[in-house]
Structure formats: structure tokens, C-alpha cells
Scaffold this active site. Structure first.
Site, mmCIF file in Angstrom:
data_model
loop_
_atom_site.group_PDB
_atom_site.id
_atom_site.type_symbol
_atom_site.label_atom_id
_atom_site.label_comp_id
_atom_site.label_asym_id
_atom_site.label_seq_id
_atom_site.Cartn_x
_atom_site.Cartn_y
_atom_site.Cartn_z
ATOM 1 C CE1 TYR A 128 -4.086 1.795 0.708
ATOM 2 C CE2 TYR A 128 -3.164 2.498 2.796
ATOM 3 C CZ TYR A 128 -4.161 2.567 1.850
ATOM 4 O OH TYR A 128 -5.231 3.405 2.058
ATOM 5 C CG HIS A 133 -4.015 4.281 -3.299
ATOM 6 N ND1 HIS A 133 -5.251 4.340 -3.900
ATOM 7 C CD2 HIS A 133 -4.043 3.185 -2.496
ATOM 8 C CE1 HIS A 133 -5.998 3.321 -3.495
ATOM 9 N NE2 HIS A 133 -5.286 2.611 -2.636
ATOM 10 C CG ASP A 233 -5.241 -6.299 -5.929
ATOM 11 O OD1 ASP A 233 -5.756 -7.424 -6.043
ATOM 12 O OD2 ASP A 233 -4.962 -5.783 -4.827
ATOM 13 C CE LYS A 253 -8.385 -4.199 -1.564
ATOM 14 N NZ LYS A 253 -7.795 -3.355 -2.617
HETATM 15 CA CA CA Z 1 -4.112 -3.797 -4.066
#
Ligand code: CA
Length: 417
Positions: A128, A133, A233, A253
Site C-alpha cells: 500500500y 493513494h 488488483d 480482493k
Molecule cells: Ca491492491
């Protein structure tokens, strides 16, 4: 470098690239590479003894339906194979160029082959690591004044994902079903996701094994990074929102993540190294590094509605990553977790500083509040059934272009329960 194979202008696959993949050639599946628009069956080159001079003990690696055995040879050998292929296809090399029989068996056009999963992915970690983001998500879902959680600048946040549902480009994915809670004061409901999203990522794939209990330093990390792929993803935001507390994303996910078929080696990307962002506060010593640790790789995302054309909806760059791949791998192993050949590490969504560089629909459309226009006049805030998402990546400098091809998937309607 000049090749005796014709290479179209702006090709992702000049002689300087030499990526590795797995192809189905109809009657067999084997490792392959690509030069321009020519796919090269490495098992045929092995048949004709072209790799005999490289002192590879086990030539069966060129006949396997996955690249893991080849990658397990180690970087010294795999780099030697890559350099040998570059030499074999150089304009002035006649060895294969003059062997009409071997050429007729080894060379294919992309239309004649099917790309397969290049590796068996044993373990999958998703990071991450884009500050833009993480900040955008923090602003949208928590507190604009404290968008980044307190740990974010101190360690590369990540989680262990699901490897069985990582698939190769061209695989279509059904819209996932699951639990969501659309209204705070109403019970949760079950059904197809209404907030299907892509995540623009790159992923690195490791080669080499480490013993349990050992760690890989930031300096040594790149010795274990075989190469990179594009990585979509896919995520179901409404399922994610309801399920993720307190252990993180789960079914939102794990229904399908898509990689580009060619693994572009770290060595092919060396010319495109750039410095990453300044890290403040300074990370702990095991995460500190100097030099050029990021890569200037341009990224594009296209959305194509059914019976329409591609609309470019995002332009980003891999260089924006706050945490480098070296730091990610050093952090992954610092507690003693062992790594294996074929493990895949997603970067996390790669968003840039401007609204057109955000790497997900969630951010591009700001949680559904800013629809984006398609070329056919329709609008999107999330992905609809029959939409095709295509990602592209390439590095370009001083007339040299190294690319990844495409990472493509079409979304099919949800399956019946
Ligand atoms: Ca991801």
C-alpha cells in the site's frame, strides 16, 4: 541493439528487453521470449543445442510449463540466458538466422500462441506504498486532516493476499457477489458488488529461496527480484468496506487479480532508475537506502465499454512509489519470513499527484461523486458488466523503449449462486 528480426517502431519488445513468459504453442507449453512481434519458443532453441554453451546443469527448465524452475537457476544463469538470446538475435549473428529449419520451428507470431501464467505463484503480498493513494483513501474514508495513519511513513504497510486467483491477462472475471451494508442504519445485504474497481499496480516476482528466520537487507533485495509485471488488483469497494475491520480486505480482493504475461527483468529496466521521493521522517536503519531505487515507468489504464472503443482514464507512473521494492522486500523478511521463487509482491495502487493520475475508479470518480466520460458518451463511476480494462506500461529514455505489453480483463456478469 540491431536484430535480424524486424522490430516495429515503438515496440515494447526491442532486443534490449528480452522478457520471459510461458506460451501454449498448440501441441506443447514452454518458456518463451519476445522480440518485436515475434514469439520465440525457448524449448526449440534448447532442442537445437543453442543453450549448451551456458553450462546449465538441467536443460529441462526450458521445457517446463512454468518459469519457476528456470528462475531457480539463479540470476547469474538467467542473466546469461538473456544476454545469450540478445546475442543470438543480433543482426550480425548467423547461428540461428541461417538455420531455416530451427527458425521455422522456433518463431511464431503473437496470434499463433496463447499466453499462460508465467509462474506458479506460491505466495502473494500486496503493499500500500503510494502516498498519493493512501492519502486519497484516508481523505475519503477517514479524516482529511489525518489522512495517513500513524504507521504509514514508518513502514511499508501490506497484507498477505490470495495467490490461487491471480490469473494471466486475457482471463475474464465474473463480477463478485458478497455482503455489503449500503445503509448505515439498515441490515447488511447480499448480492453482486455495485462498486467494482481496478487497482493500477505493478508487481515484482522473486527468484531464490531464503531460510526461515533469515532476513534480506535493502542492499541485497534486488538480487532476489527477478522481474516485474503489470498487475490489476480488482477490488469490490462495497464488500471491502463492510468486511475489512479489523483484519483487512478478504473476499473483496480475492476474486481475481490479473497480471501481464511477460516478466520484464530487473536488468532490462536498469536504465530507467530514478530517485524515489524524500522519506520524512527518516526510516529505521533496516529500511534506509540511498541512490536510484525507483523506476520511471509510464502507466496507462483504458476502459472499453461493450461494442465501443478504449477511453484512456488514467496516466500514472511507477516512480511515484513512496516505498521502493527493495524496502518492501526488506520489510517483508525482517521478522524472519522466508521467500521463495515465484512469490508475487504487488506495489499497491499507484496514484500520482494529479486527479487524472489516480490509479483506481474510487479515486478518479472520488467515491462515485465525479463520473468520467467514455468516448461513446456513457459515464462511469465504477466498472460495469462487459467493460474491458486494459493496462499498459513502458519505460522510455534516449530513444529506448522497454514495455510490458498489456494487462487486460473483461468483466462478466455475476454468476448465479
Ligand atoms: Ca491492491
Amino acid at each position: 541493439m540491431k536484430s535480424w528480426i524486424s522490430i516495429p517502431d515503438q515496440s515494447d519488445f526491442p532486443l534490449e528487453n528480452i522478457p520471459f513468459g510461458i506460451c501454449s504453442f498448440g501441441d506443447h507449453i514452454s518458456p518463451a521470449t519476445r522480440v518485436g512481434d515475434t514469439i520465440i519458443d525457448l524449448s526449440v532453441l534448447a532442442d537445437y543445442g543453442y543453450f549448451d554453451s551456458l553450462e546449465i546443469d538441467d536443460l529441462t527448465v526450458f521445457y517446463e510449463p512454468i518459469l519457476n524452475p528456470f528462475m531457480s537457476l539463479g540470476k547469474a544463469k538467467t542473466n546469461a540466458v538473456r544476454r545469450f538470446i540478445q546475442e543470438l538475435f543480433s543482426a550480425d549473428n548467423l547461428d540461428l538466422q541461417s538455420n531455416e529449419e530451427a527458425k521455422s520451428l522456433a518463431l511464431f507470431s503473437p496470434e499463433e500462441v496463447d499466453m499462460r501464467m508465467p509462474v506458479f505463484v506460491g505466495d502473494y503480498t500486496d503493499f500500500y506504498s503510494s502516498i498519493e493513494h493512501a492519502t486519497n483513501v484516508g481523505v475519503m474514508f477517514r479524516d482529511p486532516a489525518n489522512a495517513l495513519l500513524p504507521n504509514w511513513r514508518h513502514l511499508p504497510v501490506g497484507y498477505h493476499g490470495r495467490s490461487s486467483s491471480i490469473v494471466v491477462s486475457g482471463t475474464n472475471i465474473h463480477r463478485p457477489k458478497g455482503q455489503t451494508k449500503p445503509q448505515e442504519d439498515q441490515p447488511a445485504v447480499f448480492g453482486p458488488t455495485k462498486q467494482l474497481d481496478f487497482e493500477l499496480e505493478m508487481a515484482f516476482i522473486t527468484s531464490g529461496e531464503t531460510p526461515l528466520g533469515s532476513s534480506v537487507s535493502v542492499e541485497k533485495a534486488r538480487d532476489y527480484i527477478f522481474g516485474l509485471v503489470l498487475f490489476n488488483d480488482l477490488s469490490a469497494r462495497d464488500i471491502q468496506k463492510w468486511e475489512y475491520v479489523p483484519l483487512g480486505p478478504f473476499l473483496s480482493k480475492s476474486f481475481g487479480s490479473v497480471i501481464s504475461p511477460w516478466i520484464v527483468t530487473l536488468e532490462a529496466l536498469e536504465n530507467f532508475r530514478v530517485a524515489g521521493p524524500v522519506q520524512e521522517p527518516k526510516p529505521m536503519p533496516y529500511l534506509q537506502q540511498n541512490g536510484l531505487n525507483n523506476f520511471d515507468i509510464q502507466l496507462e489504464v483504458y476502459l472499453k465499454p461493450e461494442n465501443s472503443e478504449d477511453s484512456l482514464i488514467c496516466k500514472s507512473n511507477f516512480k511515484y512509489m513512496y516505498w521502493s521494492m527493495d524496502q518492501q522486500l526488506a520489510h517483508q523478511t525482517v521478522a524472519g519470513c522466508n521467500i521463495n521463487t515465484g512469490d508475487l509482491y504487488g506495489s499497491g495502487t499507484i496514484s500520482g499527484p494529479t486527479p487524472d493520475s489516480y490509479g483506481s475508479m474510487l479515486e478518479l470518480c472520488w467515491k462515485g461523486t465525479k463520473p468520467i466520460q467514455m468516448k461513446d458518451g456513457s459515464e462511469r463511476v465504477f466498472i460495469q458488466d462487459h467493460d474491458t480494462i486494459t493496462m499498459k506500461a513502458y519505460a522510455k529514455k534516449d530513444g529506448l523503449r522497454i514495455g510490458f505489453g498489456t494487462c487486460q480483463t473483461k468483466i462478466l456478469p455475476a454468476n448465479n449462486l
